[in-house]
Design an enzyme around this catalytic site. Structure first.
Site, PDB file in Angstrom:
ATOM      1  N   GLU A 272       0.772  -1.967  12.982  1.00 43.07           N
ATOM      2  CA  GLU A 272       0.908  -3.438  12.933  1.00 43.07           C
ATOM      3  C   GLU A 272       1.351  -4.058  14.256  1.00 43.07           C
ATOM      4  OE1 GLU A 272       3.573  -3.517   9.612  1.00 43.07           O
ATOM      5  OE2 GLU A 272       1.940  -3.610   8.159  1.00 43.07           O
TER       6      GLU A 272
ATOM      7  N   TRP B 137       0.836  -1.211   0.000  1.00 43.21           N
ATOM      8  CA  TRP B 137       0.000   0.000   0.000  1.00 43.21           C
ATOM      9  C   TRP B 137       0.868   1.258   0.000  1.00 43.21           C
ATOM     10  CZ3 TRP B 137      -1.965   2.885   4.765  1.00 43.21           C
ATOM     11  CH2 TRP B 137      -1.074   2.769   5.842  1.00 43.21           C
ATOM     12  N   ASP B 138       2.167   1.077   0.225  1.00 43.67           N
ATOM     13  CA  ASP B 138       3.115   2.196   0.206  1.00 43.67           C
ATOM     14  C   ASP B 138       2.927   3.026  -1.063  1.00 43.67           C
ATOM     15  OD1 ASP B 138       3.952   0.106   1.909  1.00 43.67           O
ATOM     16  OD2 ASP B 138       5.994   0.875   1.970  1.00 43.67           O
TER      17      ASP B 138
ATOM     18  N   GLN C  43       2.730   2.733  13.954  1.00 43.46           N
ATOM     19  CA  GLN C  43       2.602   3.928  13.114  1.00 43.46           C
ATOM     20  C   GLN C  43       1.249   4.585  13.361  1.00 43.46           C
ATOM     21  OE1 GLN C  43       3.634   2.712   9.193  1.00 43.46           O
ATOM     22  NE2 GLN C  43       2.055   1.173   8.993  1.00 43.46           N
TER      23      GLN C  43
HETATM   24  O1  IFM Z   1       3.703  -1.340   4.057  1.00 41.14           O
HETATM   25  C1  IFM Z   1       4.608  -1.194   5.091  1.00 41.14           C
HETATM   26  C2  IFM Z   1       3.882  -1.436   6.404  1.00 41.14           C
HETATM   27  O2  IFM Z   1       2.856  -0.493   6.593  1.00 41.14           O
HETATM   28  C3  IFM Z   1       4.851  -1.357   7.566  1.00 41.14           C
HETATM   29  N1  IFM Z   1       5.914  -2.315   7.361  1.00 41.14           N
HETATM   30  C4  IFM Z   1       6.669  -2.097   6.132  1.00 41.14           C
HETATM   31  C5  IFM Z   1       5.754  -2.173   4.919  1.00 41.14           C
HETATM   32  C6  IFM Z   1       6.562  -1.909   3.634  1.00 41.14           C
HETATM   33  O3  IFM Z   1       7.120  -0.636   3.671  1.00 41.14           O
END
Ligand code: IFM
Length: 738
Positions: free
Chosen positions: A481, A339-340, A594
């Site tokens: 997460e 989703w980045d 986050q």
């Molecule tokens: O997509 C991200 C996730 O939100 C947090 N861990 C790393 C992933 C890739 O950058």
């Protein structure tokens, strides 16, 4: 921006990043920092002559291959850099002899990487060397390097070997390529290879020219390592120039890549012309994408550096690829797409390079079949996008990760099953692209299918809680997460509600504007009126854990009941809270990886009709910001936290987060820059500057600003594309002046 903290040997000035000293300890992370690229490929900043422990890589977007039974990854492609310089039987290398002076520069304006060295060989011969290289933005199948050598204190024969390394390995040592063919004529050599599993062919051809002396070339290739060798008599004080021009094609674009590479090589103009065309192409790219800052040339460079990283990884001619989380600059996350791209990176392209945004979103259209297979395998309808995606759109997130300690348990990675908000993140990005560009054809041909089929997934994923007379989404992972398999994550539920509402709008628009397309999609997706009615019902009755009285969101059901922890009690630290407390213990506490709720409020705040307003933003900031593991949690967090801080007028705090995000790669602040550029962080810095610092909001009259410039920034200028027009902004610290 203050002086860099951790790296006194990096200088930041407007367009030029300079490294003033070589530190072997930083070898791999600096290879990432000095990556060049053109969206078709990226080449890490490894040295032409090599170095022990180097992680040289050229990654071509979309060239995925399997390591059978284990994973799919971007294959490290044949290395076009090798150029050995041998003086008196001594190979030039920074690992031997003496470095008398050293400077490496990345010129962001010209897309040019250069290196100046004065080196004394173990035999006491001194040589001045200047290297430069670029990945052409004007012709994306061309990469080139130039080396200028001046013998300082010797007259001696110098031997040059220019090669292609056809046996590159990925980080874990896997070589994805079978050598099919190699050839040689005059000053040219070429190589044809094929990936083992995906059977993608790659053809590379090289030409070497030497000027300033008489030299003879010969072929000294060994299998898999085509080499042109040349010899000349160096004379002290005289400069010799070598130019290595390389062309590359794969069977993803053309049927016979080796023929295409050789033909192109024949047709190319001189190195100087290639470079000049490349510079012109960069000029036009920056035209719309640059943000100028007056008052801090360091902040200026750092911001441009992050935008440069996005521009060199963005596909300009290919809509079947996207931007991997670590761009095309390293092996991290194996080149997978998260989703980045849609949440963090895409806004930059939507508002400054809409054609690239279109390509990136169309990749999601082409991978719908994979998303459909995933939905079926989980027992749902419609399209359920992969958390990590590669070429087909099928899920490629690993199921398990190895434990941190030798006798520990394997760690189950639940994101593949439960981090489902990605399907709405993609739909939101598609909707924004449409709003900004008015590209009705794209929405008709691609976007509508993405949005409607993922909406169908949601109506099968959402559950009705009869007792509480509401819809719920259970067992998910939100952007934070640290808490897995939670119920009713506010971010997820609200973006799904938004998504379903927009799906109804898009259906109405489509049926009025393109009735035939509507019939086609109704049939293809089995989009019945009953299903659409259910969307409406979900929009009205999906539970959002939000208390309108207090204005506070509960991140997910039960979050407020978790143990509260003062993060300040754990200072100073150099690791994430999860690394300190362990996965299980962290999940029992109110600690965020986050900014989950703040990301939602920022997203909703972009337009007046969904904005919760400043009071709610402040309330949630006060609650969640102190509970977020911002420095060591996810790299996706700091810029968003900074964006929200800026919107609340907290300019000093905002700047602190801006630095944290902007230096993540340049100064390796998380210690993992060797794995590749943090693409999402680059994208969210743009958003933090535009939506936070400049305070851009979209009103019915177009974009409007409410600037919150940091003290040092006297003025900032940028352009935004909005509904057919380019809007130019020129903001001064005291407010907007146009
Ligand atoms: O997509 C991200 C996730 O939100 C947090 N861990 C790393 C992933 C890739 O950058």
């Amino acid at each position: 921006m203050n002086k860099p903290i951790s790296d006194p040997h990096l200088l930041y000035e407007d367009w030029i990043l300079t490294e003033t000293q070589f530190d072997p300890e930083q070898l791999n992370y600096k290879e990432t920092v000095f990556t060049i690229g053109n969206g078709y490929l990226g080449t890490r900043g490894s040295f032409e002559e090599g170095y022990p422990g180097a992680l040289a890589a050229t990654l071509i977007n979309g060239v995925y291959d399997d390591v059978p039974l284990f994973y799919t990854e971007l294959a490290n492609c044949p290395d076009w850099l090798p150029l050995l310089i041998i003086i008196d039987n001594e190979e030039f290398s920074l690992s031997r002899g003496e470095i008398l002076s050293y400077q490496r520069q990345l010129d962001l304006k010209r897309g040019l990487l250069s290196r100046k060295i004065c080196w004394r060989s173990p035999n006491g011969k001194t040589i001045d060397l200047y290297f430069e290289r670029f990945a052409s933005q004007a012709d994306r199948h061309v990469v080139a390097l130039r080396c200028q050598l001046t013998a300082v204190d010797f007259d001696e024969t110098v031997l040059i070997r220019a090669s292609i390394d056809g046996n590159p390995e990925n980080k874990e040592g896997f070589n994805h390529w079978l050598i099919l063919e190699q050839s040689y004529d005059d000053a040219n050599t070429s190589l044809l290879v094929r990936t083992r599993s995906s059977r993608i062919e790659l053809g590379m051809a090289v030409n070497l020219t030497i000027s300033g002396t008489q030299a003879e070339s010969k072929n000294t290739s060994v299998p898999g390592f085509p080499t042109i060798e040349t010899k000349f008599d160096a004379v002290a004080g005289k400069t010799i120039t070598l130019e290595k021009i390389v062309t590359v094609f794969t069977s993803r674009e053309i049927e016979t890549p080796i023929k295409a590479a050789c033909n192109k090589l024949q047709e190319l103009p001189s190195y100087t012309e290639l470079l000049s065309d490349h510079e012109k192409a960069w000029k036009s790219l920056w035209e719309n994408s640059d943000i100028t800052i007056e008052g801090s040339s360091e902040a200026q460079l750092v911001l441009r550096y992050n935008l440069f990283q996005l521009l060199i990884s963005a596909p300009q001619d290919d809509d079947r690829v996207s931007i991997p989380a670590k761009t095309l600059s390293g092996f991290g996350y194996r080149g997978h797409i998260f989703w980045d791209t849609e949440f963090f990176i895409l806004p930059f392209f939507i508002f400054t390079q809409p054609n690239i945004a279109r390509n990136l979103l169309t990749y999601r259209y082409h991978t719908l079949e994979g998303a459909r297979r995933k939905a079926i395998s989980y027992g749902y309808r419609g399209a359920m996008y992969a958390w990590e995606s590669a070429d087909t759109g099928d899920e490629v997130t690993p199921r398990w990760a190895p434990p941190d300690e030798i006798y520990g348990e394997d760690i189950r990675i639940w994101c593949r099953d439960r981090e489902v908000h990605i399907s709405s993140d993609i739909s939101i990005a598609a909707w924004w692209y449409w709003q900004v560009t008015g590209d009705d054809e794209w929405m008709r041909d691609y976007g509508a299918e993405i949005i409607l089929d993922t909406a169908l997934f949601w109506s099968s994923r959402v559950e009705l809680n009869i007792k509480r007379e509401r819809y719920e989404i259970r067992q998910v992972i939100g952007p934070d997460e640290y808490h897995e398999n939670v119920d009713n994550n506010a971010f997820t539920n609200r973006v799904v509600q938004w998504h379903l509402e927009k799906s109804l709008n898009i259906y109405d628009w489509l049926s009025k504007t393109y009735p035939e397309k509507t019939l086609e999609l109704e049939e293809k997706l089995q989009l019945t009126s009953k299903r659409r009615w259910r969307w409406r019902d979900i929009v009205e009755n999906l539970w959002i854990p939000y208390d309108p009285e207090t204005g506070l969101f509960e991140q997910f059901e039960g979050f407020f009941k978790l143990e509260d922890t003062k993060l300040a009690d754990y200072q100073p630290r150099t690791r994430s809270m999860q690394a300190i407390l362990g996965i299980k213990e962290t999940s029992k506490r109110q600690i965020l990886k986050q900014p989950d709720v703040l990301m939602l409020l920022y997203l909703m705040g972009r337009t007046p009709d969904t904005d919760y307003g400043e009071k709610v933003l402040r309330k949630n900031w006060d609650y969640y910001a102190p509970r977020t593991d911002i420095t060591y949690g996810s790299s996706l967090g700091p810029a968003v936290q900074g964006l929200v801080a800026a919107s609340l007028g907290k300019t000093v705090e905002a700047y602190k987060y801006f630095r944290l995000a902007a230096l993540v790669d340049l100064e390796n602040t998380r210690g993992n820059a060797a794995e590749g550029i943090h693409g999402a962080s680059c994208g969210s810095i743009w958003q933090a500057v535009i939506f936070g610092v400049a305070g851009v909001k979209f009103t019915p009259d177009g974009p409007a600003t409410k600037p919150n410039l940091p003290n040092a920034w006297k003025r900032m200028k940028f352009k935004l594309y909005w509904r057919g027009d380019w809007y130019e902004f020129d903001l001064k610290s005291e407010g907007s002046i146009s």
